[in-house]
Design a protein around this motif. Structure first.
Motif, PDB file in Angstrom:
ATOM      1  N   VAL A 101      56.885 -71.278  96.476  1.00 31.58           N
ATOM      2  CA  VAL A 101      56.249 -71.615  95.204  1.00 31.58           C
ATOM      3  C   VAL A 101      56.966 -70.967  94.033  1.00 31.58           C
ATOM      4  CG1 VAL A 101      54.101 -71.518  93.883  1.00 31.58           C
ATOM      5  CG2 VAL A 101      54.026 -71.882  96.340  1.00 31.58           C
ATOM      6  N   CYS A 102      57.396 -69.726  94.201  1.00 38.53           N
ATOM      7  CA  CYS A 102      58.026 -68.979  93.106  1.00 38.53           C
ATOM      8  C   CYS A 102      59.342 -68.365  93.557  1.00 38.53           C
ATOM      9  CB  CYS A 102      57.102 -67.874  92.609  1.00 38.53           C
ATOM     10  SG  CYS A 102      55.401 -68.338  92.352  1.00 38.53           S
ATOM     11  N   PRO A 103      60.305 -69.158  93.991  1.00 33.16           N
ATOM     12  CA  PRO A 103      61.560 -68.556  94.471  1.00 33.16           C
ATOM     13  C   PRO A 103      62.267 -67.749  93.410  1.00 33.16           C
ATOM     14  CG  PRO A 103      61.811 -70.925  94.111  1.00 33.16           C
ATOM     15  CD  PRO A 103      60.347 -70.623  94.016  1.00 33.16           C
ATOM     16  N   GLN A 104      62.159 -68.166  92.135  1.00 33.97           N
ATOM     17  CA  GLN A 104      62.848 -67.439  91.073  1.00 33.97           C
ATOM     18  C   GLN A 104      62.247 -66.058  90.848  1.00 33.97           C
ATOM     19  OE1 GLN A 104      60.724 -69.822  90.772  1.00 33.97           O
ATOM     20  NE2 GLN A 104      59.836 -70.040  88.762  1.00 33.97           N
ATOM     21  N   ILE A 105      60.979 -65.861  91.215  1.00 32.37           N
ATOM     22  CA  ILE A 105      60.361 -64.542  91.098  1.00 32.37           C
ATOM     23  C   ILE A 105      61.058 -63.567  92.043  1.00 32.37           C
ATOM     24  CG2 ILE A 105      58.260 -63.220  91.558  1.00 32.37           C
ATOM     25  CD1 ILE A 105      56.640 -65.526  90.507  1.00 32.37           C
ATOM     26  N   ASN A 106      61.305 -64.023  93.244  1.00 29.97           N
ATOM     27  CA  ASN A 106      61.933 -63.148  94.228  1.00 29.97           C
ATOM     28  C   ASN A 106      63.412 -62.920  93.953  1.00 29.97           C
ATOM     29  OD1 ASN A 106      59.782 -65.084  95.630  1.00 29.97           O
ATOM     30  ND2 ASN A 106      59.642 -63.079  96.592  1.00 29.97           N
ATOM     31  N   ASP A 107      64.052 -63.896  93.311  1.00 28.64           N
ATOM     32  CA  ASP A 107      65.482 -63.775  93.045  1.00 28.64           C
ATOM     33  C   ASP A 107      65.805 -62.990  91.774  1.00 28.64           C
ATOM     34  OD1 ASP A 107      65.878 -65.260  95.285  1.00 28.64           O
ATOM     35  OD2 ASP A 107      66.111 -67.169  94.223  1.00 28.64           O
ATOM     36  N   SER A 108      64.783 -62.634  90.992  1.00 25.37           N
ATOM     37  CA  SER A 108      64.952 -61.865  89.759  1.00 25.37           C
ATOM     38  C   SER A 108      66.018 -62.459  88.849  1.00 25.37           C
ATOM     39  CB  SER A 108      65.313 -60.407  90.085  1.00 25.37           C
ATOM     40  OG  SER A 108      64.306 -59.820  90.871  1.00 25.37           O
ATOM     41  N   PRO A 109      65.814 -63.682  88.336  1.00 28.27           N
ATOM     42  CA  PRO A 109      66.818 -64.308  87.483  1.00 28.27           C
ATOM     43  C   PRO A 109      66.956 -63.590  86.157  1.00 28.27           C
ATOM     44  CG  PRO A 109      64.782 -65.554  87.399  1.00 28.27           C
ATOM     45  CD  PRO A 109      64.589 -64.495  88.432  1.00 28.27           C
ATOM     46  N   ASP A 110      68.122 -63.705  85.537  1.00 26.28           N
ATOM     47  CA  ASP A 110      68.318 -63.074  84.245  1.00 26.28           C
ATOM     48  C   ASP A 110      67.999 -64.067  83.127  1.00 26.28           C
ATOM     49  OD1 ASP A 110      70.466 -64.826  84.175  1.00 26.28           O
ATOM     50  OD2 ASP A 110      71.961 -63.278  84.576  1.00 26.28           O
ATOM     51  N   ASP A 111      68.150 -63.612  81.882  1.00 24.61           N
ATOM     52  CA  ASP A 111      67.812 -64.466  80.743  1.00 24.61           C
ATOM     53  C   ASP A 111      68.705 -65.701  80.679  1.00 24.61           C
ATOM     54  OD1 ASP A 111      65.923 -62.600  80.076  1.00 24.61           O
ATOM     55  OD2 ASP A 111      67.227 -61.518  78.697  1.00 24.61           O
ATOM     56  N   GLN A 112      69.942 -65.589  81.177  1.00 22.67           N
ATOM     57  CA  GLN A 112      70.853 -66.732  81.154  1.00 22.67           C
ATOM     58  C   GLN A 112      70.309 -67.877  82.013  1.00 22.67           C
ATOM     59  OE1 GLN A 112      73.421 -67.273  79.324  1.00 22.67           O
ATOM     60  NE2 GLN A 112      73.785 -65.249  78.437  1.00 22.67           N
ATOM     61  N   THR A 113      69.625 -67.520  83.102  1.00 20.63           N
ATOM     62  CA  THR A 113      69.041 -68.545  83.960  1.00 20.63           C
ATOM     63  C   THR A 113      67.959 -69.315  83.207  1.00 20.63           C
ATOM     64  OG1 THR A 113      69.459 -67.135  85.884  1.00 20.63           O
ATOM     65  CG2 THR A 113      67.916 -68.965  86.174  1.00 20.63           C
ATOM     66  N   ARG A 114      67.133 -68.593  82.465  1.00 16.95           N
ATOM     67  CA  ARG A 114      66.114 -69.250  81.664  1.00 16.95           C
ATOM     68  C   ARG A 114      66.750 -70.073  80.546  1.00 16.95           C
ATOM     69  NH1 ARG A 114      62.299 -65.048  79.197  1.00 16.95           N
ATOM     70  NH2 ARG A 114      61.177 -66.920  78.507  1.00 16.95           N
ATOM     71  N   LEU A 115      67.795 -69.517  79.948  1.00 18.05           N
ATOM     72  CA  LEU A 115      68.446 -70.197  78.835  1.00 18.05           C
ATOM     73  C   LEU A 115      69.029 -71.538  79.287  1.00 18.05           C
ATOM     74  CD1 LEU A 115      69.022 -69.715  75.814  1.00 18.05           C
ATOM     75  CD2 LEU A 115      71.257 -68.823  76.476  1.00 18.05           C
ATOM     76  N   ALA A 116      69.437 -71.612  80.547  1.00 21.18           N
ATOM     77  CA  ALA A 116      70.010 -72.857  81.069  1.00 21.18           C
ATOM     78  C   ALA A 116      68.977 -73.975  81.101  1.00 21.18           C
ATOM     79  CB  ALA A 116      70.575 -72.618  82.468  1.00 21.18           C
ATOM     80  N   LYS A 117      67.688 -73.596  81.102  1.00 26.53           N
ATOM     81  CA  LYS A 117      66.615 -74.588  81.135  1.00 26.53           C
ATOM     82  C   LYS A 117      66.152 -74.981  79.733  1.00 26.53           C
ATOM     83  CE  LYS A 117      66.106 -74.173  85.695  1.00 26.53           C
ATOM     84  NZ  LYS A 117      66.299 -75.285  86.658  1.00 26.53           N
ATOM     85  N   VAL A 118      66.683 -74.313  78.720  1.00 26.98           N
ATOM     86  CA  VAL A 118      66.181 -74.503  77.360  1.00 26.98           C
ATOM     87  C   VAL A 118      66.466 -75.896  76.825  1.00 26.98           C
ATOM     88  CG1 VAL A 118      66.600 -73.819  74.958  1.00 26.98           C
ATOM     89  CG2 VAL A 118      66.091 -72.088  76.677  1.00 26.98           C
ATOM     90  N   GLU A 119      67.632 -76.436  77.135  1.00 28.01           N
ATOM     91  CA  GLU A 119      67.985 -77.759  76.601  1.00 28.01           C
ATOM     92  C   GLU A 119      66.975 -78.812  77.049  1.00 28.01           C
ATOM     93  OE1 GLU A 119      71.729 -80.943  76.498  1.00 28.01           O
ATOM     94  OE2 GLU A 119      71.964 -78.972  77.433  1.00 28.01           O
ATOM     95  N   ALA A 120      66.622 -78.802  78.334  1.00 29.98           N
ATOM     96  CA  ALA A 120      65.647 -79.765  78.855  1.00 29.98           C
ATOM     97  C   ALA A 120      64.272 -79.514  78.239  1.00 29.98           C
ATOM     98  CB  ALA A 120      65.574 -79.671  80.375  1.00 29.98           C
ATOM     99  N   PHE A 121      63.915 -78.237  78.092  1.00 33.24           N
ATOM    100  CA  PHE A 121      62.629 -77.906  77.494  1.00 33.24           C
ATOM    101  C   PHE A 121      62.565 -78.356  76.038  1.00 33.24           C
ATOM    102  CE2 PHE A 121      60.518 -74.718  74.741  1.00 33.24           C
ATOM    103  CZ  PHE A 121      59.194 -75.040  75.042  1.00 33.24           C
ATOM    104  N   SER A 122      63.619 -78.091  75.275  1.00 31.70           N
ATOM    105  CA  SER A 122      63.634 -78.458  73.858  1.00 31.70           C
ATOM    106  C   SER A 122      63.517 -79.977  73.689  1.00 31.70           C
ATOM    107  CB  SER A 122      64.908 -77.939  73.193  1.00 31.70           C
ATOM    108  OG  SER A 122      64.962 -76.525  73.232  1.00 31.70           O
TER     109      SER A 122
END
Length: 537
Positions: A101-122
């Protein structure tokens, strides 16, 4: 928060919900939604009987533990240690669920990982009607993601608006109102809705928003026992430990509701709705619930309900507001308001912002204790900060009734947490008045009780009182502040300063805790000096 508009239904809903692969379709959802929900949940692992049995036992132990009310700080700390041990065992057993359910929680992603999703979110936000010309999402050191001005912004300029349909609230199209009949705490419903949408994954219409949310938070729910120990003796300690206990209790309640509760008359499991039960059984785990609650605690805002019966007393509900909640906090004034006619959240600039600078909003008048426990950060320039201290009348005091009558007139509870303030006020008027009443003699109480209309004078620093009475008042405050500051003795203060300088990258929580200790110590030390000066007058 869930979207408050329903999906367009292409076919009329039958009176009797159809059976689909052994799962009853929800009366409030569409056949398409139910099919997608089943697809989403079918990809999730299910725990085997042995693990489920072990979990059932651990959750019952957890419930028995958190039902006990600690009698003192030492008992509260011991309970917390036991709580952490149980939760650790629970999370180990639930690891297949949390990984799915939350694989990214266990992988401890950095801010760059979140930033990569920003274009789709915007793009998703823009398509949904968000207007944010002049702003973009960016990384800021020490802040993670935030909003950056792409052009000069003028003070009071309207820079951001979010339509109601893109505000995630409990007024959604789901049937999983688990808490609906049990509590009015809308943030619990909101957290549960977020759990559901997180589990739905790619089938959730909120997926672009959920993808840019932090995978972990710096709230007390994520503290290690060693980190939490840095709060012992501070004003935040009890609040932090209580928060952990409450959230663990909520999780255990959710778990029992889905897996172990049955109706005595029928033997059937009771549940809030087929969809809610379906997902709770498949994907609920403590890691996911902790994440959802932390998301709500750190990002929620209040908006008017659109399902209220009367406009005279508008009901406010908790909500997550995509894009707007990317803005970080800076002291100033509140400039975000919900506009009823256009049905949208509108945010103006609280100050002029140059192109390339970070755009901030003000989260409101809150102490650093509150910010630490509920938001996971501390503001070292918090002009509205304060430290609460607990005071109360003794049950064995023969004069307690008279003291209480004066306090009632002042709207002060006879057992309360009252504020010690930063300079230049130091002692809040409520705390000063309480101690004055607390230190009154029988004769003085009779005098003030004979004319309760004058009780308000006790709130003022220059209230005309006998010298010996004022000396006793300020002596009490001095002694109490010395006791609170004993937690921060000179040796510990020096050790804190050394440890704070030695902190490395990745120790942001420790840095926040040492900063909090320093700020609390500063407020108490200033108030102590103030009390000593008044006692000598």
């Amino acid at each position: 928060m869930g979207k408050n508009t329903k999906r367009n239904k292409k076919t009329k809903q039958p009176q009797q919900p159809p059976q689909q692969n052994g799962v009853t379709a929800s009366a409030s959802g569409t056949a398409v939604e139910d099919f997608e929900d089943q697809q989403a949940a079918s990809s999730l692992p299910r725990l085997n009987g042995k693990k489920r049995s072990q979990l059932n036992k651990l959750v019952e132990e957890l419930l028995n533990l958190v039902e006990k009310q600690p009698a003192n700080p030492n008992e509260e700390w011991k309970q917390y240690e036991q709580l952490q041990q149980l939760l650790k065992q629970i999370m180990i057993l639930e690891e297949p669920l949390s990984q799915a359910v939350c694989p990214q929680i266990n992988d401890s992603p950095d801010d760059q990982t979140r930033l990569a999703k920003v274009e789709a979110f915007s793009a998703w936000a823009k398509d949904g009607g968000v207007h944010s010309e002049g702003l973009e999402i960016a990384i800021f050191p020490g802040y993670q993601l935030g909003l950056r001005a792409t052009r000069p912004l003028a003070k009071d300029e309207l820079v951001l608006s979010v339509p109601r349909k893109l505000i995630f609230s409990e007024e959604s199209n789901s049937d999983c109102r688990l808490f609906g009949k049990m509590t009015q705490a809308t943030h619990l419903n909101l957290a549960y809705d977020l759990v559901i949408e997180k589990i739905r994954g790619e089938f959730s219409e909120w997926r672009p928003y959920i993808d840019v949310l932090p995978a972990k938070y710096s709230t007390v729910l994520y503290f290690t026992t060693k980190q939490m120990e840095l709060l012992r003796g501070t004003a935040a300690a009890s609040l932090a430990l209580r928060q952990c206990r409450v959230i663990a209790k909520q999780y255990a309640f959710l778990y029992r509701y889905a897996h172990t509760m049955t109706e005595p008359s029928t033997g059937n499991r009771s549940h809030p709705g087929e969809r809610g039960l379906f997902f709770t059984q498949h994907g609920l785990c403590y890691e996911l619930y902790r994440w959802a609650v932390s998301t709500v605690m750190t990002r929620q805002n209040l908006v008017p309900s659109e399902k209220q019966e009367s406009e005279d007393t508008p009901k406010l509900i908790s909500a997550l507001i995509p894009y707007w909640d990317m803005a970080n906090h800076r002291p100033g004034k509140i400039t975000s308001f919900y506009a009823a006619v256009p049905r949208q959240l509108e945010c103006t600039a609280q100050e002029a912002v140059d192109a390339g600078e970070q755009f901030f909003i003000y989260y409101g008048d809150r102490s650093n204790t509150d910010l630490l426990v509920h938001n996971g950060f501390v503001d070292d320039n918090n002009l509205k900060d304060y430290v609460n201290i607990r005071v109360g009348l003794s049950l064995t005091d023969a004069l307690a009734a008279k003291r209480a009558s004066i306090l009632d007139k002042l709207n002060i509870r006879y057992t309360a947490e009252l504020r010690v303030l930063p300079a230049p006020d130091f002692i809040s008027k409520e705390l000063l008045a309480f101690v004055r009443v607390f230190k009154m003699s029988a004769e003085q109480l009779d005098h003030w009780c004979s004319d309760l209309e004058r009780a308000g004078d006790l709130l003022h620093i220059d209230c005309a009182l006998e010298t010996d009475h004022e000396t006793r008042t300020w002596q009490f405050l001095e002694d109490r502040l010395k006791l609170l500051l004993a937690v921060f003795n000179k040796e510990m203060q020096e050790a804190d300063e050394v440890k704070e300088l030695e902190l490395k990258d990745g120790q942001e929580i420790e840095h926040m805790l040492f900063l909090y200790r320093r700020l609390e110590r500063s407020i108490l030390a200033g108030a102590l000096q103030y009390a000593q000066e008044h006692r000598k007058v």
